[in-house]
Scaffold this motif. Structure first.
Motif, mmCIF file in Angstrom:
data_model
loop_
_atom_site.group_PDB
_atom_site.id
_atom_site.type_symbol
_atom_site.label_atom_id
_atom_site.label_comp_id
_atom_site.label_asym_id
_atom_site.label_seq_id
_atom_site.Cartn_x
_atom_site.Cartn_y
_atom_site.Cartn_z
ATOM 1 N N VAL A 199 0.838 -1.204 0.000
ATOM 2 C CA VAL A 199 0.000 0.000 0.000
ATOM 3 C C VAL A 199 0.871 1.251 0.000
ATOM 4 O O VAL A 199 0.600 2.222 -0.714
ATOM 5 N N GLY A 200 1.956 1.227 0.784
ATOM 6 C CA GLY A 200 2.881 2.357 0.823
ATOM 7 C C GLY A 200 3.538 2.592 -0.525
ATOM 8 O O GLY A 200 3.705 3.746 -0.951
ATOM 9 N N PHE A 201 3.910 1.510 -1.215
ATOM 10 C CA PHE A 201 4.539 1.648 -2.530
ATOM 11 C C PHE A 201 3.581 2.264 -3.541
ATOM 12 O O PHE A 201 3.960 3.156 -4.305
ATOM 13 N N VAL A 202 2.347 1.783 -3.555
ATOM 14 C CA VAL A 202 1.369 2.325 -4.497
ATOM 15 C C VAL A 202 1.138 3.810 -4.224
ATOM 16 O O VAL A 202 1.096 4.629 -5.152
ATOM 17 N N THR A 203 1.020 4.171 -2.948
ATOM 18 C CA THR A 203 0.832 5.575 -2.588
ATOM 19 C C THR A 203 2.028 6.415 -3.009
ATOM 20 O O THR A 203 1.871 7.513 -3.560
ATOM 21 N N LEU A 204 3.229 5.892 -2.759
ATOM 22 C CA LEU A 204 4.452 6.628 -3.105
ATOM 23 C C LEU A 204 4.576 6.816 -4.610
ATOM 24 O O LEU A 204 4.965 7.891 -5.084
ATOM 25 N N ILE A 205 4.228 5.791 -5.373
ATOM 26 C CA ILE A 205 4.318 5.891 -6.829
ATOM 27 C C ILE A 205 3.304 6.891 -7.377
ATOM 28 O O ILE A 205 3.609 7.681 -8.273
ATOM 29 N N VAL A 206 2.099 6.888 -6.827
ATOM 30 C CA VAL A 206 1.069 7.817 -7.289
ATOM 31 C C VAL A 206 1.493 9.264 -7.068
ATOM 32 O O VAL A 206 1.296 10.131 -7.933
#
Length: 238
Positions: free
Chosen positions: A45-52
């Motif tokens: 979830v953190g990775f997806v948020t960071l990428i967005v």
């Protein structure tokens, strides 16, 4: 494999409210370890948020490595086909094979790759001080601790055996080193070209691999731009 008596539980199993990770009801330690075993979910979830919000190529590559690592884990499980030690206690688990542990392989990939990034990719600046190195050591220790806790939680909660967790950690660590070298030697030289693609420019995808400390760079640029705009606004109001 666990002995026959080890799979019996005198108390009913209870799942964490927002997941299917089960632990013995009333077992405070089991409850904490059940939450810890959700580490891979929190990280994704953190990775997806960071990428967005950041849209940085190395972060996308890191996530790609985690997904490749998961694919390798699935392949190894279906080749080895070693069952879980107490499958009857956790009928909700979607995978009947457990060698190697996917949680352990995921967390050790993440921790080892982050460790390599901190010490080999994140370049030192000329004014590096003791505290600049200290936070790296502390963060590395935290990463290794979290990886160990997640791995141990799978044994404590009877999802895996020691050997399954151990081999998962070894596989994840090897995959992390391989993916880090692949990113450094193959992907990083291609990042400037990829960032220049029209599609990358449309989605605001960027390459920050040549910036030694991205946090400090963003802080100084943002502060300078804010002061510049403040001066312009003050001039217009006069």
């Amino acid at each position: 494999m666990a002995a026959v008596g080890e799979c019996s539980s005198s108390v009913p199993l209870k799942s964490v409210s927002f997941s299917h990770v089960e632990y013995p009801a009333g077992d405070f330690t089991g409850h904490l370890l059940a939450i810890a075993s959700l580490g891979p979910v929190f990280i994704l979830v953190g990775f997806v948020t960071l990428i967005v919000f950041k849209r940085e190529l190395h972060t996308i590559s890191f996530l790609g490595g985690l997904l490749v690592n998961e694919g390798v884990n699935w392949l190894l499980k279906n080749i080895i086909q070693e069952p879980r030690p107490c499958a009857e206690l956790h009928p909700s688990v979607y995978s009947k094979y457990a060698m190697p542990s996917s949680h352990s392989q995921f967390m050790w990939f993440f921790s080892v790759y982050s460790f390599l990034f901190l010490y080999f990719r994140m370049h030192q600046t000329n004014n590096a001080r003791f505290l600049d190195l200290l936070w790296r050591h502390v963060l590395s220790l935290c990463l290794l601790t979290v990886a160990f806790l997640v791995s141990y939680s799978r044994i404590y909660l009877l999802y895996h055996t020691w050997s399954q967790v151990l081999y998962g950690g070894v596989a994840g660590s090897i995959m992390a080193v391989v993916w880090f070298v692949f990113t450094q030697e193959i992907l990083t030289p291609l990042f400037p070209r990829i960032a220049a693609w029209p599609l990358s420019e449309f989605f605001l995808i960027r390459d920050t691999s040549l910036i030694p400390n991205i946090l400090w760079f963003e802080y100084t640029v943002t502060r300078a731009e804010a002061r510049n705009r403040q001066r312009k606004l003050g001039t217009k109001l006069q």
